[in-house]
Scaffold this motif. Structure first.
Motif, PDB file in Angstrom:
ATOM      1  N   ARG A 123      -5.273  -5.891   7.724  1.00 19.50           N
ATOM      2  CA  ARG A 123      -5.001  -5.001   6.599  1.00 19.50           C
ATOM      3  C   ARG A 123      -4.574  -3.640   7.140  1.00 19.50           C
ATOM      4  O   ARG A 123      -5.185  -3.108   8.068  1.00 19.50           O
ATOM      5  N   LEU A 172     -11.183   1.070   4.038  1.00 19.13           N
ATOM      6  CA  LEU A 172     -11.139  -0.358   3.785  1.00 19.13           C
ATOM      7  C   LEU A 172     -12.448  -0.722   3.090  1.00 19.13           C
ATOM      8  O   LEU A 172     -13.525  -0.333   3.545  1.00 19.13           O
ATOM      9  N   SER A 222     -15.350  -5.815  12.900  1.00 15.86           N
ATOM     10  CA  SER A 222     -14.111  -5.251  12.380  1.00 15.86           C
ATOM     11  C   SER A 222     -13.428  -4.527  13.525  1.00 15.86           C
ATOM     12  O   SER A 222     -14.000  -3.609  14.119  1.00 15.86           O
ATOM     13  N   VAL A 259      -7.941  -1.529  -0.275  1.00 15.00           N
ATOM     14  CA  VAL A 259      -7.622  -0.479   0.691  1.00 15.00           C
ATOM     15  C   VAL A 259      -7.080   0.716  -0.070  1.00 15.00           C
ATOM     16  O   VAL A 259      -6.172   0.572  -0.894  1.00 15.00           O
ATOM     17  N   THR A 260      -7.611   1.909   0.193  1.00 20.53           N
ATOM     18  CA  THR A 260      -7.070   3.128  -0.395  1.00 20.53           C
ATOM     19  C   THR A 260      -7.729   4.345   0.241  1.00 20.53           C
ATOM     20  O   THR A 260      -8.842   4.258   0.779  1.00 20.53           O
ATOM     21  N   LEU A 262       0.847  -1.193   0.000  1.00 19.19           N
ATOM     22  CA  LEU A 262       0.000   0.000   0.000  1.00 19.19           C
ATOM     23  C   LEU A 262       0.879   1.239   0.000  1.00 19.19           C
ATOM     24  O   LEU A 262       1.893   1.296   0.702  1.00 19.19           O
ATOM     25  N   VAL A 279     -11.647   4.271   8.379  1.00 18.12           N
ATOM     26  CA  VAL A 279     -10.999   3.771   9.589  1.00 18.12           C
ATOM     27  C   VAL A 279     -10.790   4.865  10.631  1.00 18.12           C
ATOM     28  O   VAL A 279     -10.604   4.562  11.816  1.00 18.12           O
ATOM     29  N   ASP A 334       0.911   5.552   0.504  1.00 15.40           N
ATOM     30  CA  ASP A 334       0.112   6.648   1.053  1.00 15.40           C
ATOM     31  C   ASP A 334       0.449   7.949   0.349  1.00 15.40           C
ATOM     32  O   ASP A 334       1.349   8.025  -0.495  1.00 15.40           O
ATOM     33  N   SER A 372     -17.889   0.584   2.330  1.00  9.88           N
ATOM     34  CA  SER A 372     -16.667   1.334   2.626  1.00  9.88           C
ATOM     35  C   SER A 372     -16.616   1.574   4.127  1.00  9.88           C
ATOM     36  O   SER A 372     -17.626   1.887   4.758  1.00  9.88           O
ATOM     37  N   VAL A 413     -12.061  -8.873   2.121  1.00 10.20           N
ATOM     38  CA  VAL A 413     -11.479  -7.554   1.854  1.00 10.20           C
ATOM     39  C   VAL A 413     -11.385  -7.345   0.352  1.00 10.20           C
ATOM     40  O   VAL A 413     -10.797  -8.146  -0.377  1.00 10.20           O
ATOM     41  N   VAL A 468      -4.234   0.356   6.847  1.00  7.63           N
ATOM     42  CA  VAL A 468      -4.932   1.478   6.225  1.00  7.63           C
ATOM     43  C   VAL A 468      -4.296   2.761   6.722  1.00  7.63           C
ATOM     44  O   VAL A 468      -4.047   2.911   7.920  1.00  7.63           O
TER      45      VAL A 468
END
Length: 408
Positions: free
Chosen positions: A290, A354, A316, A349-350, A248, A373, A250, A370, A346, A292
């Motif tokens: 995952r 999540l 979650s 992730v972006t 991932l 988080v 950022d 969606s 899942v 995030v």
């Protein structure tokens, strides 16, 4: 003889808003609450449209109004956000104007197209030969470097850039390399608006490789090639797949590489090319971790727990990494109950979200959610009688076509 009627003071000073200076109009438009309001304002007259379409204005607006989620781009087209999701009207406008079949990109007829990543309106697509796709049309995970065709495109303007294969002189001396992840790198503040970088993460029995393609130079380079021992981990398992090796990027140019088989999170600063590591990735039975990254740069981990034997609802768990504990101290921040009667997985992730797929076997229906988080807000995006494939799905964040400038 009566005296003439005196004009009201307010009317005497009133002026049409369209005669206000551009700088003042821009400040007014920046205070509109949603992109939909701004789009309606831009359609009012040519003066408003000129101000709204200005690149410098759009940069300011996007800095304070993150683009809304409009839907998912996947192997079979674009799936729009559906009512009651607030972005549904904008999503329909995007779907009507854009081409998410990528028919405008030249490629071999026999190849299959997969969405690999989406960032800033650009879509990274991958064309695989049929021998790298299984009979059900799914992507085979283990791929030799250089065996697939990549392209970066803008579905709205239908502009594209074909990415050349990684040259043999960069790979030949390293033996057999397997590609596991390709993604678009974040754009730096000093980068040109139309420039981009593509990161290809690969591995061998001895090293992890990061290849980077720059649209400015038009060439690939090896950005980093640490040994597994340097990263404090062993070689990936023989039954290696993308679901096991998670990557991932950022907005600040950091790359997060999760190595579940060693309970480590590797962090690479793509500007300085320096590595750091976080140990002790939390895990629990039937939970899938995952990473995030929130919009403010804070790091969180989501553990998705399925139904228990007593049919209790899925949950979650969101854990946050303490800023003052770089060694890897995670604290439980919140537990979020998920709607029952679903089997969850899942999707991706972006952008601090999540994305979850939820399958209801009784109704043969899949719904997609969606999860923000940072706020713990769970929101249904869309539903359909088919399942989207994880890791070949891109969440598309953007603005209506009238506010979207070509990004290539």
């Amino acid at each position: 003889m009566t005296s003439p009627e005196q004009p009201i003071a307010g009317n005497r000073q009133a002026r049409s808003i369209s005669t206000l200076p551009d700088e003042l109009l821009a400040e007014i438009f920046l205070r509109l609450p949603t992109p939909a309001d701004l789009a309606r304002a831009s359609a009012t007259c040519s003066v408003f449209h000129r101000i709204v379409a200005d690149r410098s204005f759009l940069r300011r607006f996007r800095a304070i109004r993150p683009p809304p989620l409009l839907g998912f781009a996947t192997y079979d087209g674009f799936h729009t956000a559906q009512l009651p999701h607030p972005s549904a009207p904008l999503a329909r406008a995007l779907a009507a104007a854009a081409d998410f079949s990528y028919a405008f990109i030249p490629r071999e007829r026999s190849s299959s197209c997969f969405t690999r990543d989406i960032r800033h309106g650009r879509v990274l697509v991958e064309f695989r030969p049929q021998d790298l796709v299984d009979p059900d049309g799914l992507m085979l995970d283990r791929v030799l470097v250089g065996k697939v065709q990549l392209a970066v495109c803008d579905p709205l303007s239908r502009r594209y850039v074909l990415i050349p294969a990684i040259p043999d002189e960069l790979t030949a001396q390293h033996g057999c390399l397997f590609q596991t992840c390709v993604l678009l790198a974040p754009t730096g503040e000093d980068d040109e608006e139309t420039s981009f970088r593509v990161i290809c993460m690969s591995w061998s029995k001895t090293k992890l490789f990061l290849f980077v393609f720059s649209s400015i130079t038009g060439q690939w380079c090896i950005a980093a090639s640490p040994c597994w021992g340097t990263l404090g981990t062993g070689v990936p398992s023989s039954r290696f797949c993308d679901d096991e090796f998670f990557c991932l990027a950022d907005a600040r140019g950091r790359l997060y590489i999760m190595l579940p088989w060693s309970a480590k999170l590797v962090i690479l600063d793509t500007l300085s090319m320096e590595f750091s590591m976080t140990n002790n990735i939390p895990s629990s039975p039937n939970a899938h971790p995952r990473i995030v990254v929130s919009a403010d740069g804070s790091l969180r981990m989501v553990l998705l727990r399925q139904h228990n034997e007593d049919d209790s609802i899925a949950q979650s768990h969101i854990l946050k990494l303490n800023d003052g504990e770089p060694s890897g101290e995670w604290q439980l921040e919140s537990n979020i109950p998920l709607p029952g009667q679903y089997t969850y997985y899942v999707l991706g992730v972006t952008e601090g979200f999540l994305f979850l797929g939820a399958h209801n076997s009784l109704q043969s229906l899949d719904e997609y959610f969606s999860l923000d988080v940072k706020t713990s807000e769970l929101k249904k995006v869309c539903g359909m009688k088919q399942d989207l494939l994880p890791y070949v799905v891109g969440a598309y964040f953007g603005f209506p076509p009238s506010m979207s400038e070509p990004c290539l």
